[in-house]
Scaffold this motif. Structure first.
Motif, PDB file in Angstrom:
ATOM      1  N   THR A   1       0.831  -1.200   0.000  1.00 24.22           N
ATOM      2  CA  THR A   1       0.000   0.000   0.000  1.00 24.22           C
ATOM      3  C   THR A   1       0.863   1.246   0.000  1.00 24.22           C
ATOM      4  OG1 THR A   1      -1.682  -1.212   1.227  1.00 24.22           O
ATOM      5  CG2 THR A   1      -1.873   1.181   1.202  1.00 24.22           C
ATOM      6  N   LYS A   2       1.917   1.255   0.792  1.00 20.74           N
ATOM      7  CA  LYS A   2       2.842   2.396   0.818  1.00 20.74           C
ATOM      8  C   LYS A   2       3.486   2.603  -0.547  1.00 20.74           C
ATOM      9  CE  LYS A   2       4.237   2.300   5.669  1.00 20.74           C
ATOM     10  NZ  LYS A   2       5.365   2.042   6.582  1.00 20.74           N
ATOM     11  N   PHE A   3       3.830   1.509  -1.202  1.00 20.78           N
ATOM     12  CA  PHE A   3       4.448   1.594  -2.526  1.00 20.78           C
ATOM     13  C   PHE A   3       3.499   2.257  -3.524  1.00 20.78           C
ATOM     14  CE2 PHE A   3       4.966  -0.411  -6.734  1.00 20.78           C
ATOM     15  CZ  PHE A   3       6.210   0.104  -7.064  1.00 20.78           C
ATOM     16  N   TYR A   4       2.263   1.799  -3.561  1.00 21.10           N
ATOM     17  CA  TYR A   4       1.295   2.341  -4.510  1.00 21.10           C
ATOM     18  C   TYR A   4       0.903   3.782  -4.166  1.00 21.10           C
ATOM     19  CZ  TYR A   4       0.785  -2.079  -6.936  1.00 21.10           C
ATOM     20  OH  TYR A   4       1.037  -3.204  -7.676  1.00 21.10           O
ATOM     21  N   ASP A   5       1.021   4.167  -2.910  1.00 28.20           N
ATOM     22  CA  ASP A   5       0.711   5.542  -2.520  1.00 28.20           C
ATOM     23  C   ASP A   5       1.748   6.536  -3.049  1.00 28.20           C
ATOM     24  OD1 ASP A   5      -1.614   4.861  -1.258  1.00 28.20           O
ATOM     25  OD2 ASP A   5      -0.720   4.782   0.756  1.00 28.20           O
ATOM     26  N   LEU A   6       2.927   6.040  -3.427  1.00 29.37           N
ATOM     27  CA  LEU A   6       3.956   6.923  -3.973  1.00 29.37           C
ATOM     28  C   LEU A   6       3.600   7.454  -5.360  1.00 29.37           C
ATOM     29  CD1 LEU A   6       7.159   4.938  -2.944  1.00 29.37           C
ATOM     30  CD2 LEU A   6       6.251   6.997  -1.880  1.00 29.37           C
ATOM     31  N   PHE A   7       2.705   6.789  -6.052  1.00 32.94           N
ATOM     32  CA  PHE A   7       2.358   7.175  -7.414  1.00 32.94           C
ATOM     33  C   PHE A   7       1.204   8.168  -7.395  1.00 32.94           C
ATOM     34  CE2 PHE A   7       4.473   3.106  -7.829  1.00 32.94           C
ATOM     35  CZ  PHE A   7       5.364   3.379  -8.854  1.00 32.94           C
ATOM     36  N   PRO A   8       1.202   9.089  -8.377  1.00 31.48           N
ATOM     37  CA  PRO A   8       0.124  10.094  -8.408  1.00 31.48           C
ATOM     38  C   PRO A   8      -1.199   9.486  -8.856  1.00 31.48           C
ATOM     39  CG  PRO A   8       1.564  10.355 -10.299  1.00 31.48           C
ATOM     40  CD  PRO A   8       2.195   9.301  -9.425  1.00 31.48           C
TER      41      PRO A   8
ATOM     42  N   LEU B   1      -1.277  -0.277 -11.322  1.00 34.53           N
ATOM     43  CA  LEU B   1      -0.814   0.928 -12.002  1.00 34.53           C
ATOM     44  C   LEU B   1      -1.283   0.979 -13.448  1.00 34.53           C
ATOM     45  CD1 LEU B   1       2.861   1.159 -10.716  1.00 34.53           C
ATOM     46  CD2 LEU B   1       0.856   2.372  -9.883  1.00 34.53           C
ATOM     47  N   LEU B   2      -1.450   2.210 -13.905  1.00 36.37           N
ATOM     48  CA  LEU B   2      -1.739   2.471 -15.308  1.00 36.37           C
ATOM     49  C   LEU B   2      -0.506   3.114 -15.933  1.00 36.37           C
ATOM     50  CD1 LEU B   2      -5.315   4.002 -15.057  1.00 36.37           C
ATOM     51  CD2 LEU B   2      -4.722   1.717 -15.814  1.00 36.37           C
ATOM     52  N   ARG B   3      -0.266   2.761 -17.180  1.00 29.57           N
ATOM     53  CA  ARG B   3       0.849   3.366 -17.926  1.00 29.57           C
ATOM     54  C   ARG B   3       0.276   4.434 -18.846  1.00 29.57           C
ATOM     55  NH1 ARG B   3       5.614   0.527 -19.622  1.00 29.57           N
ATOM     56  NH2 ARG B   3       5.163   1.424 -21.648  1.00 29.57           N
TER      57      ARG B   3
ATOM     58  N   ALA C   1       7.571   9.666 -10.768  1.00 28.71           N
ATOM     59  CA  ALA C   1       6.725   8.590 -11.285  1.00 28.71           C
ATOM     60  C   ALA C   1       6.841   8.469 -12.805  1.00 28.71           C
ATOM     61  CB  ALA C   1       5.277   8.833 -10.899  1.00 28.71           C
ATOM     62  N   LEU C   2       7.744   9.244 -13.394  1.00 27.99           N
ATOM     63  CA  LEU C   2       7.920   9.262 -14.842  1.00 27.99           C
ATOM     64  C   LEU C   2       9.202   8.528 -15.207  1.00 27.99           C
ATOM     65  CD1 LEU C   2       6.531  10.848 -17.296  1.00 27.99           C
ATOM     66  CD2 LEU C   2       8.505  12.325 -17.125  1.00 27.99           C
ATOM     67  N   ALA C   3       9.158   7.809 -16.304  1.00 28.67           N
ATOM     68  CA  ALA C   3      10.339   7.090 -16.785  1.00 28.67           C
ATOM     69  C   ALA C   3      10.554   7.409 -18.252  1.00 28.67           C
ATOM     70  CB  ALA C   3      10.162   5.582 -16.607  1.00 28.67           C
ATOM     71  N   LEU C   4      11.814   7.488 -18.664  1.00 30.96           N
ATOM     72  CA  LEU C   4      12.143   7.675 -20.079  1.00 30.96           C
ATOM     73  C   LEU C   4      12.187   6.291 -20.711  1.00 30.96           C
ATOM     74  CD1 LEU C   4      12.971   9.635 -22.339  1.00 30.96           C
ATOM     75  CD2 LEU C   4      15.334   9.225 -21.672  1.00 30.96           C
ATOM     76  N   ASN C   5      11.276   6.033 -21.606  1.00 33.01           N
ATOM     77  CA  ASN C   5      11.144   4.705 -22.204  1.00 33.01           C
ATOM     78  C   ASN C   5      11.968   4.567 -23.474  1.00 33.01           C
ATOM     79  OD1 ASN C   5      10.136   2.115 -22.394  1.00 33.01           O
ATOM     80  ND2 ASN C   5       8.377   2.750 -23.607  1.00 33.01           N
ATOM     81  N   ASP C   6      12.042   5.645 -24.270  1.00 31.43           N
ATOM     82  CA  ASP C   6      12.758   5.580 -25.542  1.00 31.43           C
ATOM     83  C   ASP C   6      13.253   6.974 -25.897  1.00 31.43           C
ATOM     84  OD1 ASP C   6      13.786   4.540 -27.896  1.00 31.43           O
ATOM     85  OD2 ASP C   6      11.898   4.712 -28.988  1.00 31.43           O
ATOM     86  N   LEU C   7      14.369   7.018 -26.584  1.00 33.34           N
ATOM     87  CA  LEU C   7      14.959   8.274 -27.017  1.00 33.34           C
ATOM     88  C   LEU C   7      15.594   8.043 -28.371  1.00 33.34           C
ATOM     89  CD1 LEU C   7      16.101  11.180 -26.556  1.00 33.34           C
ATOM     90  CD2 LEU C   7      17.996  10.092 -25.373  1.00 33.34           C
ATOM     91  N   GLN C   8      15.180   8.830 -29.349  1.00 34.30           N
ATOM     92  CA  GLN C   8      15.767   8.755 -30.684  1.00 34.30           C
ATOM     93  C   GLN C   8      16.196  10.158 -31.072  1.00 34.30           C
ATOM     94  OE1 GLN C   8      12.802   7.062 -33.228  1.00 34.30           O
ATOM     95  NE2 GLN C   8      12.725   5.147 -32.099  1.00 34.30           N
ATOM     96  N   ILE C   9      17.453  10.292 -31.492  1.00 36.54           N
ATOM     97  CA  ILE C   9      18.005  11.593 -31.866  1.00 36.54           C
ATOM     98  C   ILE C   9      18.496  11.510 -33.299  1.00 36.54           C
ATOM     99  CG2 ILE C   9      19.781  13.303 -31.385  1.00 36.54           C
ATOM    100  CD1 ILE C   9      19.670  12.464 -28.479  1.00 36.54           C
ATOM    101  N   LYS C  10      18.169  12.562 -34.073  1.00 38.23           N
ATOM    102  CA  LYS C  10      18.580  12.599 -35.471  1.00 38.23           C
ATOM    103  C   LYS C  10      19.068  14.011 -35.775  1.00 38.23           C
ATOM    104  CE  LYS C  10      15.616  12.781 -38.968  1.00 38.23           C
ATOM    105  NZ  LYS C  10      14.532  12.409 -39.876  1.00 38.23           N
TER     106      LYS C  10
END
Length: 189
Positions: free
Chosen positions: A82-89, A127-129, A156-165
């Protein structure tokens, strides 16, 4: 007969010296010096090596105190989950998070004209993504600073992919495609 005849000893040594010659004497001198070095220096090093190895074996053996400790398993309680899930918005705070990301982009002189958004449920857990895709044009350092700011301010945010050109090597600007994933509590919309 018990006395060694010095004259006989001199004659014997001179006979062997003349038989050995200069190179033979040099070889005998090298052998004697190697034996002296071995006896004085290398034997001391061998003793130090064996002493160090025995100390190392003593330290590498597990101590009795560690062996007698009971092995406990880490158990996750419902309260910890419960504490873990409370950390997310909550899902209702999504506009606030998106406006914060926009403010951070403006701070770095980047404009987020367009974005693709996709909501999906994780396979396990509550959790929802919320996947956010931003095409960004700017200098590389600005984009990198924007990513660092966003990840620092929004845990609560993660960088999933990064493409640079980059169009060519002389161009100061790059085109980047940033894919972020915001994890939200799925029960509070």
């Amino acid at each position: 007969m018990n006395k060694i005849d010095v004259n006989h000893l001199r004659w014997l040594v001179s006979k062997y010296l003349s038989a050995l010659g200069l190179w033979g004497l040099l070889g005998v001198a090298i052998i004697v010096s190697c034996l002296l070095i071995y006896v004085t220096y290398i034997m001391e090093l061998d003793e130090q090596i064996t002493l160090t190895q025995s100390k190392l074996k003593q330290h590498s053996q597990p101590s009795i105190k560690l062996a007698t400790l009971p092995k406990t398993q880490i158990q996750t309680t419902a309260q910890d989950v419960t504490k873990f899930y409370d950390l997310f918005p909550a899902g209702a705070s999504l506009p606030k998070w998106l406006s914060m990301m926009d403010a951070m982009a403006i701070k770095r002189h980047l404009i987020l004209n367009r974005g693709d958004y996709k909501l999906s449920q994780t396979k396990q857990g509550e959790l929802l993504r919320y996947e956010i895709v931003f095409p960004v044009v700017g200098q590389y350092i600005q984009i990198r600073q924007f990513i660092a700011d966003v990840l620092l301010k929004l845990p609560a945010l993660a960088l999933n992919d990064l493409q640079i050109k980059r169009e060519n090597s002389l161009s100061p600007t790059v085109e980047a495609r940033l894919v972020f994933v915001l994890f939200l509590k799925g029960d509070s919309w």
